[in-house]
Design a protein around this motif. Structure first.
Motif, mmCIF file in Angstrom:
data_model
loop_
_atom_site.group_PDB
_atom_site.id
_atom_site.type_symbol
_atom_site.label_atom_id
_atom_site.label_comp_id
_atom_site.label_asym_id
_atom_site.label_seq_id
_atom_site.Cartn_x
_atom_site.Cartn_y
_atom_site.Cartn_z
ATOM 1 N N UNK A 182 0.840 -1.192 0.000
ATOM 2 C CA UNK A 182 0.000 0.000 0.000
ATOM 3 C C UNK A 182 0.879 1.247 0.000
ATOM 4 N N UNK A 183 0.232 2.398 -0.084
ATOM 5 C CA UNK A 183 0.975 3.656 -0.036
ATOM 6 C C UNK A 183 1.584 3.875 1.345
ATOM 7 N N UNK A 184 1.096 3.163 2.348
ATOM 8 C CA UNK A 184 1.659 3.285 3.690
ATOM 9 C C UNK A 184 2.824 2.334 3.917
ATOM 10 N N UNK A 185 2.753 1.138 3.278
ATOM 11 C CA UNK A 185 3.801 0.155 3.510
ATOM 12 C C UNK A 185 3.996 -0.736 2.289
ATOM 13 N N UNK A 186 5.218 -0.688 1.727
ATOM 14 C CA UNK A 186 5.576 -1.579 0.627
ATOM 15 C C UNK A 186 5.962 -2.934 1.222
ATOM 16 N N UNK A 187 5.345 -4.013 0.725
ATOM 17 C CA UNK A 187 5.531 -5.327 1.321
ATOM 18 C C UNK A 187 6.633 -6.148 0.644
ATOM 19 N N UNK A 188 7.296 -5.579 -0.341
ATOM 20 C CA UNK A 188 8.366 -6.302 -1.036
ATOM 21 C C UNK A 188 9.658 -5.495 -0.936
ATOM 22 N N UNK A 189 10.781 -6.154 -1.222
ATOM 23 C CA UNK A 189 12.087 -5.500 -1.127
ATOM 24 C C UNK A 189 12.447 -4.804 -2.433
ATOM 25 N N UNK A 190 13.390 -3.856 -2.390
ATOM 26 C CA UNK A 190 13.866 -3.227 -3.630
ATOM 27 C C UNK A 190 14.417 -4.261 -4.618
ATOM 28 N N UNK A 191 15.086 -5.311 -4.077
ATOM 29 C CA UNK A 191 15.639 -6.347 -4.957
ATOM 30 C C UNK A 191 14.518 -7.065 -5.714
ATOM 31 N N UNK A 192 13.400 -7.296 -5.021
ATOM 32 C CA UNK A 192 12.283 -7.968 -5.686
ATOM 33 C C UNK A 192 11.645 -7.061 -6.736
ATOM 34 N N UNK A 193 11.573 -5.764 -6.446
ATOM 35 C CA UNK A 193 11.043 -4.820 -7.435
ATOM 36 C C UNK A 193 11.936 -4.805 -8.668
ATOM 37 N N UNK A 194 13.251 -4.825 -8.454
ATOM 38 C CA UNK A 194 14.189 -4.868 -9.585
ATOM 39 C C UNK A 194 13.942 -6.122 -10.429
ATOM 40 N N UNK A 195 13.709 -7.241 -9.744
ATOM 41 C CA UNK A 195 13.420 -8.492 -10.443
ATOM 42 C C UNK A 195 12.137 -8.369 -11.263
ATOM 43 N N UNK A 196 11.091 -7.767 -10.662
ATOM 44 C CA UNK A 196 9.826 -7.599 -11.385
ATOM 45 C C UNK A 196 10.006 -6.744 -12.633
ATOM 46 N N UNK A 197 10.770 -5.681 -12.518
ATOM 47 C CA UNK A 197 11.000 -4.795 -13.667
ATOM 48 C C UNK A 197 11.750 -5.544 -14.768
ATOM 49 N N UNK A 198 12.730 -6.356 -14.382
ATOM 50 C CA UNK A 198 13.473 -7.146 -15.375
ATOM 51 C C UNK A 198 12.538 -8.119 -16.106
#
Length: 551
Positions: free
Chosen positions: A169-185
Motif C-alpha cells: 500500500x501507499x503506507x507500507x511496501x511489502x516487497x524488497x527493492x531487490x524484488x522490485x528490480x526483479x519484477x521490472x526485469x
C-alpha cells in the motif's frame, strides 16, 4: 455503407489534434505503423489500442465495513503512479516506491503490472474478421478473437503474457527493492516478447495487404479485363443472357480496348459501382493458397450463368491469379470422417505439399481437410520433451499432431488411430516424407476398438467440437502409473471453468471404474483460438498420477 460512415468518423477523430478518451490522450508511438496499416485497409478500422505498458497502479482501498456495499472492480478508480510504453528503468521505479513519500492521504493499494498489446478493430464483415484473427493468432496473439458479431463485427487482438503483482500500500511496501528490480526485469523481458509479436503481426499484415493489393490491381487491370472480355465473348457465342441484367451491364461496362498489352489497358474504365458488381458477382478477391493451389471461397461465381461456360472460364480465372491449379472451397462433410468437399476447377488432382514448423504435410485437399487454426497448438506439442515416451493419438488425421510428436518432441513411439481411409493414405505418406515411419504404428478403424491399452505416457484427443466419446478409450490407453491427456473441445467462454471441472470429474470417475487409484489434476489450459463468437477452442492438459498406497 454504415461501416464506411463509422470508419470515416473514426479516422476524423484519429486525425484530430484534440486528446482522445484514453488516459494518455493519444496513440502510443510504438504501434503507429501498425495502426496506420490496419486503418489503410478497406475492411478494418481501429477503435481503441494500447501498444503494451509497464505500470504501477494506485487503487483506493475499498471499505471493509459490512454495511458498505462492495464496489465492482471497475468502480474502484485509481491512478497510475508509474507508466511506460517502453522499457522501464529499475532504478527509477525503486526510487519512486521507496524514496518518494506519499502525498496522498488516502490509503491505496499498489499493483505492479505488465499489459501486452491490445487493439479493438471493427471489421467490414465476418470473413475479413476471421482472416485478421487468423493472422494475429499465427503471429503469437493467441487470445485474439471475435468479440461481437451482431450489429457490428468487432475483434480484439491480444495475448496472455500479462503480469500483475501486488506490492503493498501507499503506507507500507511489502516487497524488497531487490524484488522490485526483479519484477521490472521480468516486465522488460515481456516487453521484448510483446514487441517481437507486434513486429511479426505488422510484417504479416503488410504482406497480406500487399498480396490483396496486387491481386486487386491484377483483377482490375489486364488479367481480369481480358478474362471478363473473353467470358463475355463466350456468353455471347453461346447466346446466353445474364440472369441479372445489372450483372450483365457490369461485365460489359467500360470501354473495351483491343491493345491489351499497352499501358492504356491498365486504365480500363469501370465505374466504382460496376467494379462492386463484378466483385459481388464473382467474389474471388479474397482467396487462400493451399500449397500451389489457389482456393476460391465457396460463395464465388455462385450465379448459375457461370456454370454454362465453366470449362472455358476457370482457366481464365487461374491465369488472372497466376496459378496452374485452381479450386473452390466446399463445406466440410458432416460425416464422422469429416471429408473435404474442395472442388478442383483447374488441375489434374488435389494433392498438395504444405510445410509448417519444419514438418512436411502432404494430402489430397479434395479428400482431407487441413486445419490452419491449430498452428500454435501443433508447435506447443512439438516443443514437449517426449524422447522416452509412448504417445497415443486417437484422432490422427493426416498427422496434425502425430508428426509434431515424432519430429519435434522426439517421441519414442506413437500409435496413430484414424478411420478415414483418405487421411490414412496421407498419414502414411507423411510419415515416410518426414523419415519417422519407423517410430509410428498406424491403427485403422474406430479408436474405441483399435486403440492400445496400458501403454501410453500421454494421449492426444484432438477432435472438435468434442472428444468426450473417447475419454474412456483415452484412460484405458494410459499406463497403470497414469500419464497426461491433451483434451480438445469447443467451449463457451462463460463456461470454461464449468467444462474444465466436468472434464476433471469425468476422468476421475472413469479412472475409478477402470480400477485406477489416480490423482487427477488440470495442469494447463491452452486457449488455442476463437472457433466462433464466444466459442473458444480449448486444450486442457489433464495429469493422472497413481497414488502410492501404504502396504
Amino acid at each position: 455503407m454504415e461501416f464506411e460512415k463509422r470508419k470515416a468518423a473514426a479516422m476524423a477523430s484519429l486525425g484530430s489534434t484534440e486528446t482522445d478518451k484514453s488516459p494518455k490522450g493519444s496513440l502510443d508511438t510504438p504501434i503507429i505503423p501498425l495502426i496506420n496499416t490496419l486503418n489503410n485497409h478497406p475492411s478494418y478500422f481501429t477503435t481503441s489500442s494500447c501498444s503494451g505498458r509497464i505500470s504501477i497502479l494506485s487503487q483506493p482501498v475499498c471499505s471493509t465495513s459490512a454495511a458498505a456495499p462492495k464496489p465492482r472492480k471497475k468502480a474502484l478508480g485509481g491512478s497510475w503512479l508509474f507508466v511506460s510504453h517502453e522499457f522501464a528503468d529499475p532504478n527509477s521505479v525503486i526510487d519512486l516506491l521507496f524514496r518518494s513519500p506519499s502525498t496522498n492521504g488516502e490509503l491505496s493499494e499498489l499493483v505492479f503490472r505488465f499489459e501486452p498489446l491490445i487493439i479493438a478493430i471493427e471489421c467490414k464483415d465476418l470473413g475479413s474478421a476471421q482472416d485478421l484473427v487468423s493472422t494475429a493468432i499465427s503471429s503469437g496473439f493467441r487470445e485474439s478473437g471475435i468479440t461481437s458479431a451482431s450489429k457490428r463485427v468487432i475483434i480484439a487482438i491480444r495475448c496472455s503474457i500479462r503480469m500483475e503483482v501486488p506490492l503493498g500500500t501507499t503506507e507500507k511496501i511489502m516487497v524488497s527493492p531487490e524484488y522490485v528490480r526483479y519484477l521490472v526485469d521480468v516486465a522488460n523481458e515481456k516487453m521484448v516478447a510483446n514487441k517481437k509479436r507486434t513486429d511479426g503481426f505488422l510484417k504479416a499484415l503488410q504482406s497480406r495487404v500487399a498480396a490483396v493489393t496486387n491481386v486487386s490491381q491484377t483483377c482490375q487491370g489486364i488479367s481480369l479485363r481480358e478474362a471478363m472480355e473473353e467470358a463475355n465473348d463466350l456468353l455471347d457465342s453461346k447466346e446466353h443472357s445474364c440472369a441479372d441484367e445489372e450483372d450483365c451491364g457490369a461485365l460489359e461496362g467500360g470501354n473495351r480496348n483491343a491493345n491489351s498489352g499497352s499501358s492504356e489497358a491498365c486504365n480500363y474504365s469501370l465505374s466504382v459501382e460496376q467494379m462492386e458488381k463484378i466483385n459481388k458477382s464473382i467474389g474471388f478477391l479474397r482467396w487462400e493458397r493451399l500449397g500451389d493451389i489457389v482456393v476460391l471461397p465457396v460463395t464465388s461465381f455462385k450465379d448459375p450463368t457461370w456454370d454454362t461456360i465453366g470449362e472455358e472460364l476457370w482457366p481464365l480465372v487461374a491465369k488472372s491469379l497466376g496459378t496452374c491449379r485452381l479450386a473452390r472451397q466446399g463445406r466440410v462433410a458432416s460425416t464422422g470422417t469429416r471429408d473435404s468437399n474442395l472442388e478442383i476447377l483447374v488441375g489434374d488432382n488435389g494433392w498438395v505439399d504444405h510445410r509448417e514448423n519444419g514438418i512436411t504435410y502432404s494430402f489430397d485437399a479434395t479428400k482431407c481437410m487441413f486445419s490452419w487454426g491449430n498452428l500454435s497448438e501443433k508447435l506447443r506439442m512439438a516443443h514437449l520433451d517426449c524422447k522416452d515416451e509412448t504417445v497415443v493419438d486417437l484422432f490422427a488425421g493426416i498427422g496434425y499432431f502425430v508428426l509434431p510428436f515424432l519430429v519435434g518432441a522426439k517421441a519414442k513411439l506413437v500409435y496413430a488411430c484414424e478411420w478415414n481411409p483418405h487421411a490414412i493414405e496421407a498419414l502414411k505418406r507423411n510419415l515416410q516424407a518426414n523419415c519417422v515411419s519407423n517410430r509410428c504404428i498406424v491403427l485403422e478403424g474406430d479408436n474405441r476398438e483399435t486403440a492400445p491399452k496400458g501403454v501410453a505416457d500421454r494421449v492426444c484427443l484432438g477432435l472438435l467440437p468434442t472428444s468426450e466419446g473417447s475419454w474412456v478409450t483415452a484412460v484405458r490407453a494410459l499406463r497403470i502409473e497414469g500419464g497426461t491427456l491433451h483434451v480438445h473441445g469447443n467451449v463457451k467462454d462463460s463456461e470454461e471453468e464449468l467444462w474444465t471441472q466436468h472434464l476433471r470429474h469425468s476422468i476421475t470417475e472413469i479412472a475409478k471404474s477402470e480400477g485406477h487409484c489416480w490423482d487427477v489434476s488440470v495442469e494447463h489450459i491452452e486457449r488455442v483460438k476463437w472457433y466462433a463468437p464466444h466459442i473458444r477452442h480449448l486444450v486442457v492438459d489433464v495429469r493422472c498420477k497413481r497414488i502410492q498406497q501404504n502396504s
